[in-house]
Scaffold this motif. Structure first.
Motif, PDB file in Angstrom:
ATOM      1  N   THR A 133       5.222  20.015  -3.101  1.00 51.09           N
ATOM      2  CA  THR A 133       6.449  20.319  -3.854  1.00 51.09           C
ATOM      3  C   THR A 133       7.625  19.445  -3.435  1.00 51.09           C
ATOM      4  O   THR A 133       8.512  19.179  -4.236  1.00 51.09           O
ATOM      5  CB  THR A 133       6.825  21.810  -3.684  1.00 51.09           C
ATOM      6  OG1 THR A 133       6.924  22.111  -2.295  1.00 51.09           O
ATOM      7  CG2 THR A 133       5.801  22.698  -4.352  1.00 51.09           C
ATOM      8  N   ASN A 134       7.681  19.010  -2.193  1.00 51.69           N
ATOM      9  CA  ASN A 134       8.794  18.164  -1.745  1.00 51.69           C
ATOM     10  C   ASN A 134       8.558  16.688  -2.070  1.00 51.69           C
ATOM     11  O   ASN A 134       9.472  15.880  -1.955  1.00 51.69           O
ATOM     12  CB  ASN A 134       9.025  18.326  -0.241  1.00 51.69           C
ATOM     13  CG  ASN A 134       9.488  19.719   0.099  1.00 51.69           C
ATOM     14  OD1 ASN A 134      10.150  20.371  -0.703  1.00 51.69           O
ATOM     15  ND2 ASN A 134       9.122  20.195   1.279  1.00 51.69           N
ATOM     16  N   GLY A 135       7.327  16.322  -2.427  1.00 48.35           N
ATOM     17  CA  GLY A 135       7.006  14.935  -2.772  1.00 48.35           C
ATOM     18  C   GLY A 135       7.202  14.001  -1.601  1.00 48.35           C
ATOM     19  O   GLY A 135       7.223  14.396  -0.448  1.00 48.35           O
ATOM     20  N   GLY A 136       7.368  12.755  -1.887  1.00 52.06           N
ATOM     21  CA  GLY A 136       7.602  11.755  -0.851  1.00 52.06           C
ATOM     22  C   GLY A 136       6.488  10.734  -0.817  1.00 52.06           C
ATOM     23  O   GLY A 136       5.399  10.947  -1.370  1.00 52.06           O
ATOM     24  N   SER A 137       6.786   9.593  -0.229  1.00 50.08           N
ATOM     25  CA  SER A 137       5.774   8.544  -0.135  1.00 50.08           C
ATOM     26  C   SER A 137       6.028   7.679   1.091  1.00 50.08           C
ATOM     27  O   SER A 137       7.117   7.661   1.655  1.00 50.08           O
ATOM     28  CB  SER A 137       5.767   7.677  -1.399  1.00 50.08           C
ATOM     29  OG  SER A 137       6.991   6.997  -1.527  1.00 50.08           O
ATOM     30  N   LEU A 138       5.000   6.981   1.483  1.00 49.39           N
ATOM     31  CA  LEU A 138       5.066   6.005   2.566  1.00 49.39           C
ATOM     32  C   LEU A 138       4.606   4.677   1.972  1.00 49.39           C
ATOM     33  O   LEU A 138       3.544   4.605   1.350  1.00 49.39           O
ATOM     34  CB  LEU A 138       4.150   6.415   3.727  1.00 49.39           C
ATOM     35  CG  LEU A 138       4.016   5.408   4.861  1.00 49.39           C
ATOM     36  CD1 LEU A 138       5.337   5.282   5.621  1.00 49.39           C
ATOM     37  CD2 LEU A 138       2.896   5.798   5.798  1.00 49.39           C
TER      38      LEU A 138
ATOM     39  N   ASP B 232      10.923   5.556  -1.863  1.00 43.80           N
ATOM     40  CA  ASP B 232      10.539   4.576  -2.880  1.00 43.80           C
ATOM     41  C   ASP B 232      10.772   3.142  -2.391  1.00 43.80           C
ATOM     42  O   ASP B 232      11.207   2.905  -1.260  1.00 43.80           O
ATOM     43  CB  ASP B 232      11.260   4.844  -4.199  1.00 43.80           C
ATOM     44  CG  ASP B 232      12.769   4.735  -4.080  1.00 43.80           C
ATOM     45  OD1 ASP B 232      13.264   4.052  -3.163  1.00 43.80           O
ATOM     46  OD2 ASP B 232      13.467   5.340  -4.927  1.00 43.80           O
ATOM     47  N   ALA B 233      10.530   2.184  -3.280  1.00 49.19           N
ATOM     48  CA  ALA B 233      10.605   0.764  -2.929  1.00 49.19           C
ATOM     49  C   ALA B 233      11.994   0.331  -2.511  1.00 49.19           C
ATOM     50  O   ALA B 233      12.159  -0.652  -1.778  1.00 49.19           O
ATOM     51  CB  ALA B 233      10.125  -0.086  -4.106  1.00 49.19           C
TER      52      ALA B 233
ATOM     53  N   ILE C 227       0.887  -1.158   0.000  1.00 50.95           N
ATOM     54  CA  ILE C 227       0.000   0.000   0.000  1.00 50.95           C
ATOM     55  C   ILE C 227       0.924   1.207   0.000  1.00 50.95           C
ATOM     56  O   ILE C 227       1.825   1.314   0.849  1.00 50.95           O
ATOM     57  CB  ILE C 227      -0.919   0.024   1.239  1.00 50.95           C
ATOM     58  CG1 ILE C 227      -1.861  -1.186   1.224  1.00 50.95           C
ATOM     59  CG2 ILE C 227      -1.707   1.329   1.287  1.00 50.95           C
ATOM     60  CD1 ILE C 227      -2.724  -1.313   2.467  1.00 50.95           C
ATOM     61  N   VAL C 228       0.733   2.126  -0.954  1.00 50.99           N
ATOM     62  CA  VAL C 228       1.635   3.270  -1.098  1.00 50.99           C
ATOM     63  C   VAL C 228       0.839   4.559  -0.983  1.00 50.99           C
ATOM     64  O   VAL C 228      -0.142   4.757  -1.695  1.00 50.99           O
ATOM     65  CB  VAL C 228       2.364   3.220  -2.466  1.00 50.99           C
ATOM     66  CG1 VAL C 228       3.290   4.421  -2.607  1.00 50.99           C
ATOM     67  CG2 VAL C 228       3.130   1.921  -2.629  1.00 50.99           C
ATOM     68  N   TYR C 229       1.268   5.423  -0.064  1.00 45.15           N
ATOM     69  CA  TYR C 229       0.707   6.769   0.041  1.00 45.15           C
ATOM     70  C   TYR C 229       1.743   7.722  -0.554  1.00 45.15           C
ATOM     71  O   TYR C 229       2.915   7.701  -0.157  1.00 45.15           O
ATOM     72  CB  TYR C 229       0.433   7.147   1.498  1.00 45.15           C
ATOM     73  CG  TYR C 229       0.174   8.630   1.651  1.00 45.15           C
ATOM     74  CD1 TYR C 229      -1.038   9.183   1.256  1.00 45.15           C
ATOM     75  CD2 TYR C 229       1.149   9.486   2.158  1.00 45.15           C
ATOM     76  CE1 TYR C 229      -1.271  10.539   1.365  1.00 45.15           C
ATOM     77  CE2 TYR C 229       0.922  10.841   2.274  1.00 45.15           C
ATOM     78  CZ  TYR C 229      -0.286  11.365   1.875  1.00 45.15           C
ATOM     79  OH  TYR C 229      -0.509  12.708   1.984  1.00 45.15           O
ATOM     80  N   THR C 230       1.327   8.564  -1.507  1.00 41.61           N
ATOM     81  CA  THR C 230       2.238   9.525  -2.133  1.00 41.61           C
ATOM     82  C   THR C 230       1.738  10.922  -1.844  1.00 41.61           C
ATOM     83  O   THR C 230       0.577  11.247  -2.091  1.00 41.61           O
ATOM     84  CB  THR C 230       2.303   9.295  -3.658  1.00 41.61           C
ATOM     85  OG1 THR C 230       2.730   7.952  -3.900  1.00 41.61           O
ATOM     86  CG2 THR C 230       3.285  10.251  -4.308  1.00 41.61           C
ATOM     87  N   ASP C 231       2.634  11.751  -1.322  1.00 44.41           N
ATOM     88  CA  ASP C 231       2.338  13.151  -1.022  1.00 44.41           C
ATOM     89  C   ASP C 231       2.661  13.967  -2.271  1.00 44.41           C
ATOM     90  O   ASP C 231       3.778  13.912  -2.785  1.00 44.41           O
ATOM     91  CB  ASP C 231       3.198  13.596   0.167  1.00 44.41           C
ATOM     92  CG  ASP C 231       2.856  14.990   0.641  1.00 44.41           C
ATOM     93  OD1 ASP C 231       1.966  15.623   0.052  1.00 44.41           O
ATOM     94  OD2 ASP C 231       3.476  15.432   1.614  1.00 44.41           O
ATOM     95  N   ASN C 232       1.691  14.713  -2.772  1.00 40.62           N
ATOM     96  CA  ASN C 232       1.880  15.447  -4.022  1.00 40.62           C
ATOM     97  C   ASN C 232       2.330  16.890  -3.826  1.00 40.62           C
ATOM     98  O   ASN C 232       2.267  17.680  -4.764  1.00 40.62           O
ATOM     99  CB  ASN C 232       0.586  15.430  -4.841  1.00 40.62           C
ATOM    100  CG  ASN C 232       0.319  14.068  -5.427  1.00 40.62           C
ATOM    101  OD1 ASN C 232       1.244  13.339  -5.769  1.00 40.62           O
ATOM    102  ND2 ASN C 232      -0.937  13.697  -5.528  1.00 40.62           N
TER     103      ASN C 232
END
Length: 146
Positions: free
Chosen positions: A60-65, A120-121, A53-58
């Motif tokens: 300007t700095n981006g990032g994901s969990l 990322d992965a 399960i991937v949460y991506t923050d959109n």
């Protein structure tokens, strides 16, 4: 010998006709005392997995969990205490409304998340998570249109 086989075959083919019940009409008083069951009951053992399960923050700095290696095991619903689905009627603001009702029984199990990653992965895992003996007994869900 062939006569015995023929007699046995004839008896076998005639059996369904001999077993039919005698149907009789019921009057209104007799019919009023008849009750029946409706609805659906479900039981079984439930196990499964989710790759990630991937949460991506959109922003300007981006990032994901990333939550990886998710499994759920040991969820059992017994025949004696099944999940039940039925249609019920509820008064909603003075109107009788038919609803689909789902009643959850005791159902315990375990959910595990093998890796929690920020990025990322290929990122290193920052840990894992286990939810043990989750129990949803007594939960009722009602569904209807409006």
């Amino acid at each position: 010998m062939k006569l015995n086989q023929l007699a046995l075959a004839a008896a076998f083919l005639a059996a369904p006709f001999m077993a039919q019940a005698d149907l009789k009409a019921m009057d209104d008083n007799a019919l009023a005392s008849v009750t029946g069951q409706d609805g659906i009951s479900l039981s079984g053992d439930f196990n499964g997995s989710i790759g990630a399960i991937v949460y991506t923050d959109n922003d300007t700095n981006g990032g994901s969990l990333r939550l990886e290696g998710i499994t759920f095991t040991g969820f059992s619903i017994s025949d004696a205490n099944p999940l039940m689905i039925d249609v019920v009627t509820t008064d909603i603001a003075g109107t009788d409304t038919q609803q689909l009702q789902i009643s959850l029984p005791e159902m315990t199990g375990q959910i595990e998340i093998a890796a929690i990653k920020v990025g990322d992965a290929s990122a290193a895992s920052i840990g894992s998570l286990a939810i043990i003996d989750q129990n949803l007994a007594g939960t009722t869900i009602k569904i209807w249109g409006h």
